[in-house]
Motif scaffolding. Structure first.
Motif, PDB file in Angstrom:
ATOM      1  N   CYS A 176      -2.854  26.684  15.390  1.00 14.88           N
ATOM      2  CA  CYS A 176      -3.986  27.232  16.134  1.00 14.88           C
ATOM      3  C   CYS A 176      -3.994  28.764  16.090  1.00 14.88           C
ATOM      4  O   CYS A 176      -5.045  29.382  15.874  1.00 14.88           O
ATOM      5  CB  CYS A 176      -3.948  26.752  17.584  1.00 14.88           C
ATOM      6  N   ALA A 225      -6.756  31.047  14.256  1.00  9.28           N
ATOM      7  CA  ALA A 225      -7.471  32.025  15.085  1.00  9.28           C
ATOM      8  C   ALA A 225      -7.362  33.418  14.480  1.00  9.28           C
ATOM      9  O   ALA A 225      -8.329  34.197  14.498  1.00  9.28           O
ATOM     10  CB  ALA A 225      -6.902  32.015  16.505  1.00  9.28           C
ATOM     11  N   GLY A 244      -6.392  29.687  22.991  1.00  8.96           N
ATOM     12  CA  GLY A 244      -6.106  29.010  24.246  1.00  8.96           C
ATOM     13  C   GLY A 244      -5.299  27.732  24.041  1.00  8.96           C
ATOM     14  O   GLY A 244      -4.323  27.466  24.760  1.00  8.96           O
ATOM     15  N   ILE A 245      -5.695  26.943  23.049  1.00  5.01           N
ATOM     16  CA  ILE A 245      -4.960  25.706  22.759  1.00  5.01           C
ATOM     17  C   ILE A 245      -3.537  26.024  22.303  1.00  5.01           C
ATOM     18  O   ILE A 245      -2.567  25.380  22.731  1.00  5.01           O
ATOM     19  CB  ILE A 245      -5.689  24.883  21.680  1.00  5.01           C
ATOM     20  N   SER A 265     -11.263  32.045  20.197  1.00  7.44           N
ATOM     21  CA  SER A 265     -10.683  32.089  21.538  1.00  7.44           C
ATOM     22  C   SER A 265     -10.192  30.715  21.976  1.00  7.44           C
ATOM     23  O   SER A 265      -9.133  30.594  22.615  1.00  7.44           O
ATOM     24  CB  SER A 265     -11.719  32.614  22.538  1.00  7.44           C
ATOM     25  N   VAL A 266     -10.938  29.673  21.632  1.00  3.81           N
ATOM     26  CA  VAL A 266     -10.511  28.307  21.957  1.00  3.81           C
ATOM     27  C   VAL A 266      -9.216  27.977  21.226  1.00  3.81           C
ATOM     28  O   VAL A 266      -8.284  27.388  21.801  1.00  3.81           O
ATOM     29  CB  VAL A 266     -11.614  27.293  21.603  1.00  3.81           C
ATOM     30  N   LEU A 267      -9.122  28.367  19.955  1.00  8.82           N
ATOM     31  CA  LEU A 267      -7.902  28.113  19.192  1.00  8.82           C
ATOM     32  C   LEU A 267      -6.701  28.807  19.832  1.00  8.82           C
ATOM     33  O   LEU A 267      -5.611  28.222  19.945  1.00  8.82           O
ATOM     34  CB  LEU A 267      -8.077  28.594  17.752  1.00  8.82           C
ATOM     35  N   ARG A 307     -16.013  32.684  20.056  1.00  6.62           N
ATOM     36  CA  ARG A 307     -15.747  31.536  20.935  1.00  6.62           C
ATOM     37  C   ARG A 307     -14.750  30.575  20.279  1.00  6.62           C
ATOM     38  O   ARG A 307     -13.815  30.094  20.936  1.00  6.62           O
ATOM     39  CB  ARG A 307     -17.047  30.798  21.261  1.00  6.62           C
ATOM     40  N   PHE A 308     -14.970  30.302  19.009  1.00  3.61           N
ATOM     41  CA  PHE A 308     -14.114  29.371  18.287  1.00  3.61           C
ATOM     42  C   PHE A 308     -12.684  29.897  18.220  1.00  3.61           C
ATOM     43  O   PHE A 308     -11.709  29.173  18.496  1.00  3.61           O
ATOM     44  CB  PHE A 308     -14.679  29.158  16.881  1.00  3.61           C
TER      45      PHE A 308
END
Length: 311
Positions: free
Chosen positions: A53, A57, A98-99, A94-96, A91-92
């Protein structure tokens, strides 16, 4: 917005090199020749998720920060071509992140700390240092941190930070191997700095020297480290084949420094990390089967690489 555009944004084939680093780092701290049968494989899987991830990212944010220069040099990339918007990419990415950080926290505080350090290194490179003289060092630092992430759950941190003891006992295996890969990636980054256009031979030659310095550091660990005193000659031969393959592509690019030749050399250097990790892991654990599993990561990397570019 197509799925392929997002895979291109992430440079997905290269993520398998990050996963192989995790396997190597994990083996250096948990999978010695006398490892216990109750190996916590779930930790390896979760650390691989973290690494994957964060790596992906980093590629996403690389294109976010490079969108203006890519509009001139690489207009076919997802953001400048309009296939992925800047907001969607942020956004994409940032999600990566976070995971990845959440997964590291599941393994433990040490893993989370290394994951946070890796994330900071990624943003330092992407946003600030990439075009500076420190850029290759920052990229090497990302790879160094990734190997440490693999070993973070079981590393003896007191030994890894006891620099006085290292003067007499030498570098712990995790630091030696992570350091060798750090040097190697510094060289790869130097070699790739002008890949979008006609590269100058001087910087290419400098990159080649640093790449080989990193490979020699890893070979030295494999051949001369006390803990590898019984290493089989077949592992040394396999590593020599990797060095020959890499240097053959580097020599081709140096002879004809066109974008196609240089990008091919960079692709070979990146994907060779999987084989480097597989050989070192096999030699350390004495388990060729585990090494073959790691080497198997080359199959999806090459397969996806026919559809998605690596560099």
């Amino acid at each position: 917005m197509s799925i392929r555009a997002y895979f291109q944004l992430m440079r997905f084939p290269a993520v398998f090199t990050a996963l192989s680093d995790i396997a190597l780092g994990f083996s250096l701290t948990r999978l010695g020749a006398e490892s216990a049968p109750n190996v916590p494989w779930w930790q390896l899987a979760v650390l691989a998720l973290t690494s994957g991830c964060l790596y992906l990212a980093g590629m996403v944010f690389n294109d976010v920060f490079d969108r203006e220069i890519d509009a001139v040099e690489r207009p076919q990339r997802p953001i400048p071509s309009g296939r992925v918007s800047v907001a969607a990419a942020v956004r994409f990415g940032s999600v990566l992140i976070g995971i990845g950080l959440a997964a590291a926290a599941v393994v433990g505080l040490s893993s989370l700390a290394v994951a946070v350090a890796l994330t900071l290194c990624i943003f330092l490179y992407d946003a600030i240092l990439k075009k500076s003289i420190l850029g290759p060092l920052a990229m090497g630092g990302c790879r160094f941190s990734n190997v440490l992430l693999g070993g973070s759950a079981h590393a003896d941190w007191s030994r890894l930070t006891d620099f006085a003891a290292m003067k007499t006992d030498g570098l712990p295996p995790l630091l030696w191997v992570a350091g060798g890969l750090f040097i190697y990636i510094v060289g790869v980054t130097l070699f790739a700095r002008e890949e979008a256009g006609e590269s100058r031979r001087g910087p290419l030659f400098g990159g080649l020297l640093v790449v080989d310095l990193g490979l020699l550091a890893l070979l030295a660990w494999l051949a001369f480290a006390p803990e590898n005193s019984g290493v089989q000659s077949s592992f040394l031969l396999a590593f020599g084949v990797i060095m020959f393959t890499v240097n053959r592509r580097l020599a081709d690019a140096l002879a004809t420094p066109s974008p196609a030749k240089v990008q091919l050399a960079v692709r070979v250097m990146l994907l060779s990390i999987i084989m480097i990790d597989a050989v070192l892991l096999s030699a350390w654990t004495g388990n060729v089967t585990l090494g073959l599993v790691v080497a198997g990561l080359l199959v999806p990397a090459l397969t996806v690489g026919r559809w998605i570019y690596v560099t």
